[in-house]
Design a protein around this motif. Structure first.
Motif, PDB file in Angstrom:
ATOM      1  N   VAL A   1       1.342  -8.858   4.374  1.00 28.66           N
ATOM      2  CA  VAL A   1       2.224  -7.882   5.016  1.00 28.66           C
ATOM      3  C   VAL A   1       2.370  -6.686   4.077  1.00 28.66           C
ATOM      4  N   PHE A   2       2.372  -5.475   4.648  1.00 27.96           N
ATOM      5  CA  PHE A   2       2.702  -4.278   3.876  1.00 27.96           C
ATOM      6  C   PHE A   2       4.027  -3.719   4.388  1.00 27.96           C
ATOM      7  N   HIS A   3       4.964  -3.533   3.473  1.00 28.75           N
ATOM      8  CA  HIS A   3       6.229  -2.899   3.801  1.00 28.75           C
ATOM      9  C   HIS A   3       6.116  -1.421   3.428  1.00 28.75           C
ATOM     10  N   TYR A   4       6.386  -0.533   4.411  1.00 29.14           N
ATOM     11  CA  TYR A   4       6.280   0.910   4.178  1.00 29.14           C
ATOM     12  C   TYR A   4       7.659   1.464   3.799  1.00 29.14           C
ATOM     13  N   ILE A   5       7.736   2.090   2.643  1.00 24.54           N
ATOM     14  CA  ILE A   5       8.960   2.749   2.193  1.00 24.54           C
ATOM     15  C   ILE A   5       8.778   4.248   2.416  1.00 24.54           C
ATOM     16  N   CYS A   6       9.602   4.820   3.302  1.00 25.35           N
ATOM     17  CA  CYS A   6       9.396   6.203   3.733  1.00 25.35           C
ATOM     18  C   CYS A   6      10.681   7.023   3.604  1.00 25.35           C
ATOM     19  N   PRO A   7      10.541   8.357   3.513  1.00 22.61           N
ATOM     20  CA  PRO A   7      11.726   9.223   3.429  1.00 22.61           C
ATOM     21  C   PRO A   7      12.374   9.406   4.799  1.00 22.61           C
ATOM     22  N   MET A   8      13.687   9.476   4.795  1.00 23.33           N
ATOM     23  CA  MET A   8      14.434   9.756   6.021  1.00 23.33           C
ATOM     24  C   MET A   8      15.431  10.873   5.731  1.00 23.33           C
ATOM     25  N   LEU A   9      15.619  11.755   6.717  1.00 20.47           N
ATOM     26  CA  LEU A   9      16.528  12.880   6.565  1.00 20.47           C
ATOM     27  C   LEU A   9      17.842  12.589   7.285  1.00 20.47           C
ATOM     28  N   ASP A  10      18.940  12.646   6.519  1.00 13.83           N
ATOM     29  CA  ASP A  10      20.275  12.551   7.103  1.00 13.83           C
ATOM     30  C   ASP A  10      20.626  13.942   7.643  1.00 13.83           C
TER      31      ASP A  10
ATOM     32  N   TYR B   1      15.293   7.124   0.909  1.00 21.08           N
ATOM     33  CA  TYR B   1      14.089   6.333   1.179  1.00 21.08           C
ATOM     34  C   TYR B   1      14.489   4.967   1.729  1.00 21.08           C
ATOM     35  N   HIS B   2      13.797   4.577   2.798  1.00 19.87           N
ATOM     36  CA  HIS B   2      14.152   3.354   3.507  1.00 19.87           C
ATOM     37  C   HIS B   2      12.918   2.493   3.759  1.00 19.87           C
ATOM     38  N   HIS B   3      13.156   1.194   3.921  1.00 24.35           N
ATOM     39  CA  HIS B   3      12.132   0.268   4.394  1.00 24.35           C
ATOM     40  C   HIS B   3      11.980   0.517   5.887  1.00 24.35           C
ATOM     41  N   LEU B   4      11.000   1.370   6.225  1.00 22.85           N
ATOM     42  CA  LEU B   4      10.910   1.899   7.580  1.00 22.85           C
ATOM     43  C   LEU B   4      10.171   0.982   8.543  1.00 22.85           C
ATOM     44  N   ILE B   5       9.032   0.449   8.127  1.00 21.10           N
ATOM     45  CA  ILE B   5       8.188  -0.279   9.057  1.00 21.10           C
ATOM     46  C   ILE B   5       7.344  -1.293   8.290  1.00 21.10           C
ATOM     47  N   ASP B   6       6.906  -2.349   8.955  1.00 20.27           N
ATOM     48  CA  ASP B   6       6.020  -3.360   8.382  1.00 20.27           C
ATOM     49  C   ASP B   6       4.675  -3.332   9.089  1.00 20.27           C
ATOM     50  N   SER B   7       3.631  -3.536   8.330  1.00 21.66           N
ATOM     51  CA  SER B   7       2.290  -3.666   8.890  1.00 21.66           C
ATOM     52  C   SER B   7       1.879  -5.125   8.765  1.00 21.66           C
ATOM     53  N   VAL B   8       1.816  -5.804   9.901  1.00 22.11           N
ATOM     54  CA  VAL B   8       1.474  -7.234   9.930  1.00 22.11           C
ATOM     55  C   VAL B   8       0.097  -7.370  10.558  1.00 22.11           C
ATOM     56  N   PHE B   9      -0.754  -8.207   9.978  1.00 21.19           N
ATOM     57  CA  PHE B   9      -2.142  -8.305  10.414  1.00 21.19           C
ATOM     58  C   PHE B   9      -2.376  -9.578  11.227  1.00 21.19           C
ATOM     59  N   GLU B  10      -3.275  -9.452  12.191  1.00 19.71           N
ATOM     60  CA  GLU B  10      -3.615 -10.586  13.047  1.00 19.71           C
ATOM     61  C   GLU B  10      -5.124 -10.766  13.072  1.00 19.71           C
TER      62      GLU B  10
ATOM     63  N   ASP C   1     -11.065 -10.751   9.538  1.00 22.63           N
ATOM     64  CA  ASP C   1     -10.431  -9.569  10.130  1.00 22.63           C
ATOM     65  C   ASP C   1      -9.237  -9.116   9.302  1.00 22.63           C
ATOM     66  N   ILE C   2      -8.427 -10.095   8.869  1.00 21.52           N
ATOM     67  CA  ILE C   2      -7.228  -9.769   8.086  1.00 21.52           C
ATOM     68  C   ILE C   2      -7.616  -9.126   6.762  1.00 21.52           C
ATOM     69  N   GLU C   3      -8.635  -9.704   6.083  1.00 21.96           N
ATOM     70  CA  GLU C   3      -9.076  -9.143   4.812  1.00 21.96           C
ATOM     71  C   GLU C   3      -9.563  -7.710   4.984  1.00 21.96           C
ATOM     72  N   LYS C   4     -10.308  -7.465   6.053  1.00 22.91           N
ATOM     73  CA  LYS C   4     -10.818  -6.117   6.313  1.00 22.91           C
ATOM     74  C   LYS C   4      -9.677  -5.131   6.492  1.00 22.91           C
ATOM     75  N   GLU C   5      -8.650  -5.497   7.278  1.00 23.53           N
ATOM     76  CA  GLU C   5      -7.537  -4.593   7.533  1.00 23.53           C
ATOM     77  C   GLU C   5      -6.694  -4.349   6.284  1.00 23.53           C
ATOM     78  N   VAL C   6      -6.504  -5.395   5.480  1.00 26.88           N
ATOM     79  CA  VAL C   6      -5.754  -5.239   4.233  1.00 26.88           C
ATOM     80  C   VAL C   6      -6.475  -4.267   3.300  1.00 26.88           C
ATOM     81  N   ILE C   7      -7.799  -4.453   3.159  1.00 23.39           N
ATOM     82  CA  ILE C   7      -8.579  -3.576   2.271  1.00 23.39           C
ATOM     83  C   ILE C   7      -8.601  -2.148   2.809  1.00 23.39           C
TER      84      ILE C   7
END
Length: 392
Positions: A70-79, A87-96, A101-107
């Motif tokens: 899993v990759f957790h994306y930490i991104c800027p947010m404007l108040d 900066y917030h934990h905005l979104i997760d990238s989960v592979f299927e 296939d998973i190794e390819k997407e991670v790389i």
């Protein structure tokens, strides 16, 4: 020659998207609507592509959940109320998919992040090795991304490191004007750990060898030698015979016919055999003929090797590594040899064609010292028997 300059990276202006915190300030919402109405081309899906998402990412955090990367994306947010960026934990990238296939997407994700100099951190020590393995595959093979026609093409980030950059002898030449990501540092950490392990093992081996040499030397220098102590010294210190042997097994039986003085078990599982005679025995007579002690020892070893050849399967039941073993004889002292008998001993060893080797106790000591000096990286040369071995 043009000097490398980290600051030059920022001369090219780049624009990045940003996320607005919810709820949005009403005045800012009206302003945003007016702006988008005047600039319709600016109105686009914030996460239109992995590339767009990665451009706005401050850092990626790699983790493994339920066995899947899993990759957790930490991104800027404007108040929009306070006009502050956080900066917030905005979104997760989960592979299927399957493992490939998973190794390819991670790389691929690592490749885009590396190209954009987005740092990637392991979430904890447990996942460090997995992240390092994926990153190593990126360095070695690159990653893939679709072209304009949707076909996968192989890409290599221009700022990507190469495997030779992580060699220990390259450390003093590290270019700090280039981006060194946490994953690069993770690879460096692994290299340093392995190097320290090698140094630690080498130091331990050298210490053991030094002590064994000192013990054998003291026993040989004593006027009232105890042959049992000499044999015990060699038994307890297989390193005296070289780095090939893991342990020495005394009194190994070959069926009901023979008992071998010592079986020498190698690290690769194979086994050699050794006959140990007294250090006080003469190897040759005064007339220069082989002594009865030497002939008896040779015959013993010949009988062992012959029995093993005829009973190989049975022999391996007792000791699996007994596959075409070599025989060794340790007998007497080099000081008892003349130039003539030294030459005779060399010819005798050659006649056995490597199947049997005759050594004196001094030969064992000198070979051990030669090994010690190699480990210490010292230049030296020694005479073993009457043949010269040079190191350095």
């Amino acid at each position: 020659m043009k000097k490398k300059n980290r600051l030059s990276k920022w001369k090219k202006q780049e624009k990045f998207s940003i996320v607005f915190e919810s709820p949005m300030d009403s005045d800012f919402e009206k302003f945003l609507k007016i702006w988008n109405d005047k600039n319709p081309s600016n109105e686009k899906n914030l996460f239109g592509s992995d590339y767009d998402l990665m451009k706005m990412t401050r850092e990626l955090v790699f983790d493994i959940k339920k066995g899947v990367p899993v990759f957790h994306y930490i991104c800027p947010m404007l108040d929009t109320k306070k006009l502050e960026i956080s900066y917030h934990h905005l979104i997760d990238s989960v592979f299927e998919g399957d493992e490939t296939d998973i190794e390819k997407e991670v790389i691929n994700t690592l490749g885009i992040a590396t190209a954009l100099e987005v740092p990637i951190y392991p979430n904890n020590e447990i996942v460090e090795k997995d992240l390092s393995n994926y990153y190593q595959k990126l360095i070695q093979n690159g990653f893939t991304a679709p072209d304009e026609k949707g076909n996968d093409v192989k890409l290599v980030p221009v700022n990507s490191k190469k495997m030779e950059d992580f060699k220990i002898d390259k450390f003093s030449k590290i270019d700090l004007t280039k981006f060194w990501s946490p994953t690069d540092l993770l690879m460096l950490k692994q290299v340093v750990k392995e190097e320290f392990l090698k140094l630690n093992n080498a130091h331990r081996t050298l210490t053991m060898l030094e002590l064994a040499i000192q013990q054998l030397e003291n026993l040989l220098d004593t006027s009232k030698r105890n042959e049992n102590n000499l044999q015990k010294c060699i038994t307890e210190n297989p390193i005296l015979l070289g780095l090939d042997y893991a342990k020495i097994i005394p009194k190994h039986k070959l069926g009901s016919e023979f008992e071998v003085d010592y079986a020498l078990e190698k690290f690769n599982g194979l086994t050699d055999l050794m006959e140990i005679e007294s250090s006080n025995l003469n190897i040759f007579t005064k007339q220069g003929n082989p002594s009865s002690y030497l002939v008896h020892a040779e015959q013993q070893v010949i009988d062992w090797l012959d029995w093993i050849e005829k009973n190989n399967a049975y022999a391996r039941n007792g000791l699996e590594g007994l596959i075409s073993p070599k025989g060794f004889i340790i007998i007497g002292r080099s000081s008892s040899l003349t130039e003539k008998t030294k030459a005779s001993l060399i010819r005798r060893n050659k006649a056995f064609n490597g199947n049997i080797t005759i050594l004196t106790y001094d030969d064992v000591l000198i070979k051990a010292k030669s090994l010690r000096d190699i480990l210490k990286n010292e230049k030296t040369s020694y005479n073993i028997g009457s043949s010269q071995i040079k190191r350095g």
